[in-house]
Design a protein around this motif. Sequence first.
Motif, mmCIF file in Angstrom:
data_model
loop_
_atom_site.group_PDB
_atom_site.id
_atom_site.type_symbol
_atom_site.label_atom_id
_atom_site.label_comp_id
_atom_site.label_asym_id
_atom_site.label_seq_id
_atom_site.Cartn_x
_atom_site.Cartn_y
_atom_site.Cartn_z
ATOM 1 N N THR A 223 0.836 -1.210 0.000
ATOM 2 C CA THR A 223 0.000 0.000 0.000
ATOM 3 C C THR A 223 0.867 1.257 0.000
ATOM 4 O O THR A 223 0.518 2.267 -0.620
ATOM 5 C CB THR A 223 -0.955 0.030 1.204
ATOM 6 O OG1 THR A 223 -0.209 -0.187 2.418
ATOM 7 C CG2 THR A 223 -2.029 -1.030 1.071
ATOM 8 N N SER A 303 -7.547 8.836 6.569
ATOM 9 C CA SER A 303 -8.580 7.997 5.961
ATOM 10 C C SER A 303 -9.819 7.996 6.843
ATOM 11 O O SER A 303 -9.790 8.484 7.978
ATOM 12 C CB SER A 303 -8.063 6.559 5.774
ATOM 13 O OG SER A 303 -7.737 5.976 7.021
ATOM 14 N N GLU A 305 -13.043 5.450 8.160
ATOM 15 C CA GLU A 305 -13.675 4.133 8.224
ATOM 16 C C GLU A 305 -15.136 4.227 7.771
ATOM 17 O O GLU A 305 -15.829 5.190 8.099
ATOM 18 C CB GLU A 305 -13.635 3.595 9.657
ATOM 19 C CG GLU A 305 -12.263 3.120 10.111
ATOM 20 C CD GLU A 305 -12.324 2.516 11.501
ATOM 21 O OE1 GLU A 305 -12.952 1.450 11.669
ATOM 22 O OE2 GLU A 305 -11.751 3.123 12.430
ATOM 23 N N TYR A 306 -15.579 3.212 7.051
ATOM 24 C CA TYR A 306 -16.960 3.129 6.565
ATOM 25 C C TYR A 306 -17.332 4.387 5.766
ATOM 26 O O TYR A 306 -18.419 4.929 5.905
ATOM 27 C CB TYR A 306 -17.942 2.930 7.720
ATOM 28 C CG TYR A 306 -17.502 1.912 8.734
ATOM 29 C CD1 TYR A 306 -17.425 0.569 8.391
ATOM 30 C CD2 TYR A 306 -17.146 2.278 10.020
ATOM 31 C CE1 TYR A 306 -16.996 -0.378 9.317
ATOM 32 C CE2 TYR A 306 -16.723 1.340 10.954
ATOM 33 C CZ TYR A 306 -16.650 0.017 10.593
ATOM 34 O OH TYR A 306 -16.229 -0.922 11.510
ATOM 35 N N ILE A 335 -9.573 3.288 0.913
ATOM 36 C CA ILE A 335 -9.283 1.938 1.418
ATOM 37 C C ILE A 335 -7.780 1.694 1.464
ATOM 38 O O ILE A 335 -7.264 1.103 2.427
ATOM 39 C CB ILE A 335 -9.993 0.874 0.549
ATOM 40 C CG1 ILE A 335 -11.499 0.906 0.804
ATOM 41 C CG2 ILE A 335 -9.450 -0.526 0.846
ATOM 42 C CD1 ILE A 335 -12.304 0.065 -0.169
ATOM 43 N N GLN A 338 -6.595 3.407 4.421
ATOM 44 C CA GLN A 338 -7.021 2.678 5.612
ATOM 45 C C GLN A 338 -6.088 1.513 5.910
ATOM 46 O O GLN A 338 -5.679 1.303 7.061
ATOM 47 C CB GLN A 338 -8.447 2.138 5.413
ATOM 48 C CG GLN A 338 -9.551 3.131 5.720
ATOM 49 C CD GLN A 338 -10.903 2.459 5.663
ATOM 50 O OE1 GLN A 338 -11.494 2.322 4.601
ATOM 51 N NE2 GLN A 338 -11.380 2.016 6.795
ATOM 52 N N LEU A 339 -5.779 0.746 4.879
ATOM 53 C CA LEU A 339 -4.889 -0.407 5.047
ATOM 54 C C LEU A 339 -3.502 0.035 5.482
ATOM 55 O O LEU A 339 -2.860 -0.623 6.309
ATOM 56 C CB LEU A 339 -4.806 -1.200 3.737
ATOM 57 C CG LEU A 339 -6.073 -1.955 3.325
ATOM 58 C CD1 LEU A 339 -5.922 -2.507 1.914
ATOM 59 C CD2 LEU A 339 -6.387 -3.085 4.304
ATOM 60 N N GLN A 343 -6.297 1.633 9.793
ATOM 61 C CA GLN A 343 -7.666 2.018 10.142
ATOM 62 C C GLN A 343 -8.666 1.099 9.439
ATOM 63 O O GLN A 343 -9.515 1.521 8.678
ATOM 64 C CB GLN A 343 -7.923 3.481 9.761
ATOM 65 C CG GLN A 343 -9.131 4.074 10.471
ATOM 66 C CD GLN A 343 -9.341 5.531 10.126
ATOM 67 O OE1 GLN A 343 -8.785 6.040 9.174
ATOM 68 N NE2 GLN A 343 -10.148 6.228 10.917
ATOM 69 N N TRP A 344 -8.534 -0.183 9.723
ATOM 70 C CA TRP A 344 -9.455 -1.190 9.193
ATOM 71 C C TRP A 344 -9.772 -2.153 10.330
ATOM 72 O O TRP A 344 -8.988 -2.339 11.247
ATOM 73 C CB TRP A 344 -8.813 -1.956 8.023
ATOM 74 C CG TRP A 344 -7.457 -2.521 8.345
ATOM 75 C CD1 TRP A 344 -6.256 -1.864 8.250
ATOM 76 C CD2 TRP A 344 -7.162 -3.824 8.854
ATOM 77 N NE1 TRP A 344 -5.224 -2.672 8.657
ATOM 78 C CE2 TRP A 344 -5.751 -3.888 9.024
ATOM 79 C CE3 TRP A 344 -7.923 -4.942 9.169
ATOM 80 C CZ2 TRP A 344 -5.104 -5.023 9.511
ATOM 81 C CZ3 TRP A 344 -7.280 -6.071 9.642
ATOM 82 C CH2 TRP A 344 -5.894 -6.112 9.805
ATOM 83 N N TRP A 345 -10.954 -2.723 10.303
ATOM 84 C CA TRP A 345 -11.364 -3.682 11.334
ATOM 85 C C TRP A 345 -11.264 -3.085 12.734
ATOM 86 O O TRP A 345 -10.919 -3.761 13.697
ATOM 87 C CB TRP A 345 -10.530 -4.957 11.209
ATOM 88 C CG TRP A 345 -11.138 -6.143 11.860
ATOM 89 C CD1 TRP A 345 -12.434 -6.358 12.156
ATOM 90 C CD2 TRP A 345 -10.439 -7.303 12.324
ATOM 91 N NE1 TRP A 345 -12.615 -7.562 12.764
ATOM 92 C CE2 TRP A 345 -11.396 -8.171 12.874
ATOM 93 C CE3 TRP A 345 -9.104 -7.700 12.315
ATOM 94 C CZ2 TRP A 345 -11.065 -9.402 13.418
ATOM 95 C CZ3 TRP A 345 -8.766 -8.916 12.845
ATOM 96 C CH2 TRP A 345 -9.738 -9.757 13.394
ATOM 97 N N GLY A 349 -7.736 -3.953 13.946
ATOM 98 C CA GLY A 349 -6.875 -3.625 12.818
ATOM 99 C C GLY A 349 -5.715 -2.740 13.231
ATOM 100 O O GLY A 349 -4.579 -2.920 12.782
#
Length: 398
Positions: A223, A303, A305-306, A335, A338-339, A343-345, A349
Motif C-alpha cells: 500500500t 482515511s 472508516e466506513y 481503502i 485505511q490499510l 484504520q481497518w477492522w 486492525g
Amino acid sequence: MDRNNKARAPRKKKKSLFSRVVAWLHLWPSIVAGVILVVVALSGTIIVYCDEIMDWTAGEAKYVQVPKQVIRVSSDVLKANVAEKCPGYDISEFVFFKDPKRSVRMRVFSPKGPRLAMVYADPYTGKILKKDGSLQFFFVMAHFHASFLAGKTGGWIVALSTIVFVMSTLTGLVLWWPKKWNKTTRQASFTIKWKARFKRFNYDLHNVYGFYSLIVCFILGTTGLIIFFEPLMDATVKAAGGTTEHLTDILPKEDSLTSRKDIVPLACTILQQSGENEVSIWNFDKKKAGAYVFTSGKVGLKSIEYASVKVYDSYTGKEIHVDQKYLKHEKTENIIWQLHMGQWWGQAGKLSTFLAGIIATSLPITGFLIWWGRRRKKPGSKNREIQKVHQHRAESNM
C-alpha cells in the motif's frame, strides 16, 4: 579401531540455484537498506495511534454544554472566530459530530509555513475552546516516514527501500517454509525458545515473528508503494471499477454572483440520514468548486472508516448524483490509506498494524545479528563439529 573403516566426512548437499538466489535476495538488499527500513517502520508505527492520541490531547475541549435551544452557529461564524483567535491560520477541514455534546473539530494550517493544528469550537456559540498542536508532530512524523523530510529524493529512497522490504517478506516466507512438516519443524517454525541462548533466541525472533507478521507487513509495504507510485494507484483504482479522474475534476465551477449555502445544516442532515456519527468536509478553495463534498464515517487523519461520499450543490443545497466510477475512485484511495494506516477492522486492525510495525522495525536488526553471528563464526568450530561426527561414527564401527 580399523583405519579402513574410518568414516569419511559427509558431503553437504549443494543448495539449488533457486535457494541461493532467494537467500541472496533476502540478505544483501536488506542489509543495504536496513537502517532506512528501521527508521521508516518505526516512524510508521508511531503514527498508527495518531487519532487516539489527538483525541486524548484534545481533553475537555471535545465536549460542550448543550443549551436548551439547540441551534448551531454557521460555518462563517466558525471561520471568523478561528481567524480572530488563531491569526495566520486557515481552515482546511471541518468535522461535525452527531453527538450533541461534541464540539466541532477543525483542521487548520498556516499558508506561510508547514504549521498545523486542531481547533475545537462550541457548535452552539462558536467559541474557540482549544487549539491543539499535537497534529504538527504527526504531520512531521508522516513526512519523515514518507521521505525523511527530503522531498522527492527522500521519497525515492523510501520507495526503493520499501520495494526491498516487500521482497524480503516474500523471500522470507520461502526461507521459513520447512522442507518437512513434522512435530519438530512445527515447533521450530511457530514457537520461540525463550530460554535458549542469544543466537537461537534472536533467530527465533526473526524467523517466528517474521512469519506471524508477514501478511500485515506485506500489505503495509504494497500500500505504501501504491500511494507513492501514481501509476500503481491508477491501476488499482481501475481494477476496482473506478476512473483515474478525481471527483473534484467534474464538480461544478464557482459562481461568484451567487451566495453559497451554509455547510452546517447540510452536515447535520447527512448525519441524520447516514447513521454515521461523524462527517467531514474539506474547505475547498471557492475558485475550484461550486459543490460541497461530504464524507461520513469515522474520520481519521488520513482515511475514514466506513466512508460514504455525498455531493451537494453549494448554491442550491441540492444533492448532486455522481457517477459511481468517480465514487469508486474516492473509496478505493480511501481503502488503500485505511490499510496503510491500520484504520481497518476497528481497534483490532490498529493493534495488528501496531504490532506488525514493531516487528518490522526489529526484523532488519535481528536479521543483521544473524548474519553477523555467522560471519564471525570461528573457522575451527565447524571442523571440530565434523571431527566429532567422524569420531562417533568410527567408534560405532569398532
